[in-house]
Write an enzyme that holds these catalytic residues in place. Structure first.
Site, short mmCIF file in Angstrom:
data_model
loop_
_atom_site.label_atom_id
_atom_site.label_comp_id
_atom_site.label_asym_id
_atom_site.label_seq_id
_atom_site.Cartn_x
_atom_site.Cartn_y
_atom_site.Cartn_z
N HIS A 13 0.85 -1.31 0.00
CA HIS A 13 0.00 0.06 0.05
C HIS A 13 0.90 1.10 0.12
O HIS A 13 0.68 2.12 -0.64
CB HIS A 13 -0.86 -0.07 1.27
CG HIS A 13 -1.86 -0.95 1.34
ND1 HIS A 13 -2.06 -1.72 2.60
CD2 HIS A 13 -2.66 -1.45 0.54
CE1 HIS A 13 -2.96 -2.65 2.36
NE2 HIS A 13 -3.52 -2.51 1.33
N LYS A 73 -18.05 -5.77 8.40
CA LYS A 73 -16.70 -6.23 8.19
C LYS A 73 -16.04 -6.41 9.48
O LYS A 73 -15.79 -5.53 10.16
CB LYS A 73 -15.79 -5.78 7.04
CG LYS A 73 -14.89 -6.49 6.38
CD LYS A 73 -14.36 -5.51 5.13
CE LYS A 73 -12.88 -6.46 5.04
NZ LYS A 73 -12.35 -5.69 3.79
#
Lengths: 160, 160, 160, 160, 160, 160
Positions: free
Chosen positions: E18, E42
């Site tokens: 990332h 989630k």
């Protein structure tokens, strides 16, 4: 610093898919150089002059698009043009596998240059220059697949 | 029984990717035969002699690596060399699709011979002989991509 | 040095595909350790004991196959077992993408351990434990898909 | 209305994979036209006459299979034959990527014609005409890979 | 007009992959908003606060990177932040298939927003948050896989 | 003999992609049975009754489409309905890999039943029920993605 991207290809001929990627990427960059590969070993369907003329006609009036012929490595051409980015479209995962190889090798040769990808629009996901040539060879109509400004002429070309 | 593997290819030229797969697979086998395909129909960039010489130089001093020219089916060559395994590297899923076809056909022809795969190292995931030739054709530097022992000569070759 | 490979999995249940890969890989290694993952977080269809018993029954009489439970990282287990190789089968390019990720990460964690791949036989290319469980859940017959020595019992299991 | 499908190809030579797809698709259609592409630019291994003769022999006695030569665009041929469907087999995801491009372009040219796909049987998943030619060129035995009725003759052909 | 890109994710935890994509894309945009998804459904491994704190630490001192929490559709968040671009990295063709689906749907919902892709560096091609969590769960060392500034703390976290 | 195809799914909810495949396949078959899977273990977003009602509304007036609930193996349902074909759409190569596994296993269980595939239209290539649910969960507008006759109600459903 000016943000310049190179969009390399043979454009044999330019398709609506190419045109779409370039126009959608224009807001990201200060200039996009459409780099027409002049590769002596690759036999093209249309002459370099015709392909050049068509590219110029399609982007006529776009001050931030330039059409330039080149030979040699794409990254060397980027350096020469002071361009920090290579622009590419992605249609399918087959495309991706191919482009990743090229992109990673370009980065291995010249780490400073980044390849930036846009997704092809769904309506152009199956369109390529090679498909257009195939249709032309078989006497089909390609006017839906090439930019409007050249679709008339490409047919006359064929009928000669 | 001696465990012999055949690593077939054109090696036009051998890359660091090939070299890496062979060296990593050496501990698994008693001998690896680097099988240089001598295919009259395939036009190569480097001559068979040059490719052979380079392979020999790269693995000079490795007693468990042999370089052998071959023509015909790879499985027939395996039988002739008493080799029970074919060794291949896998870089991408495009590679995999191609190698699976070859591997399953080889098994259909001669079930006794198994193909064994190693994963390419990430730094070689985009490297192939065809990319190396492409860089050479365009005047680029391939020294990072071919084994050290031949990188000097491959450039002189090019400049001739 | 002894060549030991670890074949890790949940084997929930073992399929003919697993069995085929292990048997075909046996000649390459001195020993194959079938490593049954004991993962508390993963809910399995069959109990650890049942899966273990079935693995033992399938490879009963193969002196070079051992069945061992493990938890933790697969590479740590390899070190503990003195195994230099991880063995995996490849059915499809989706498999390959998944296995490459695991294989490259394992190599990043412990470079000394190599993953070695065999191609699944075509008749097992669509077979997986999850497909077998799905058929069982829907009351279907899985006897063609699991090793013969357990196919009788897997049905009784189901009917309980 | 009669349901006619066109199965286009070069059939250089026809394989058991082609034969299998056609036979399995027969119950879906009233007629399948095996369309042998007569493409002047593509160099084939076997002559058009030989390929035609073999197709006719393989489907001799199947009243709902016709063998027809064609040139030009496949969709134009479909229109001429009053066929609303193109039939194709899918072996691998590489196949799928290729077929999707062709299928979507055909639909863009002539939306009325649908491409219908069948999965290749697992035992033919790695089989292609190009693999068969490759084995022939290298002196191998292709009798397992081509329809029984032509396997005798394909070998004599080779030995000439 | 200011060129703002949104880089959306759960960052559970942020990886070197990332970080690398964001830093490489910085020269293209005037601002990159790292958009931390706050998704009640989630279940994450690390708390929202921890993930937020780590993102802030990694990009501390980068005036053109902002860290912002968001919920709802990513394109709605882009509109709210006045961002014309979504930034994503591509590692593998499995990634590409997934990202194309998301990218095309985002474009179908809001055509004005473009997704721009960068290729993951080869050394991060197999790295993902889920792999990092898996290593942590199994007691492994992830310090090579997460940004340096958080690698110390992520271990203490684990040992709690 | 009547040509009946089963189009199985959860249709949670039905999308324009599903609708398009079914309508395009209608001319090939005498009847298409849209088979709504009633799977106790799978948690759905919409109730079985709602999904059933929507399917019925979308195909209301199509005499050759029937909507039937089923549980158990799809091939067993085909036998019960006297259907010789399973109909599926293909969007991407990820789809293909998944569908091939299912298709080959179905054929292994019951060789008499063939799976027939149609290509998704490009405009639906990224559309799935799971994407629709995701947009709904995040408060977005899905009216472009579901059949017109249910798009009004799906929103009221959401706002409750």
């Amino acid at each position: 610093m000016k943000k310049t991207a190179v969009f390399p290809g043979s454009f044999d001929p330019i398709t609506r898919g190419h045109e779409s990627i370039i126009r959608r990427a224009l807001p990201v960059f200060d200039e996009i150089i459409v780099a027409l590969g002049d590769n002596a070993e690759k036999k093209c369907y249309f002459s370099l002059e015709t392909r050049m003329k068509w590219l110029e006609r399609v982007f006529d009036g776009d001050p931030t698009v330039r059409i330039v012929k080149y030979s040699g490595l794409t990254v060397d051409f980027c350096v020469k043009m002071n361009a920090g980015y290579i622009l590419r479209g992605l249609r399918t995962s087959a495309d991706f596998e191919f482009e990743r190889t090229i992109g990673l090798m370009n980065k291995a040769i010249l780490p400073a240059i980044e390849t930036v990808f846009f997704l092809s629009a769904p309506e152009y996901a199956a369109l390529s220059s090679s498909v257009v040539r195939d249709i032309l060879r078989n006497g089909g109509d390609v006017s839906k697949f090439v930019p409007e400004s050249i679709s008339g002429e490409i047919h006359k070309k064929k009928s000669l």
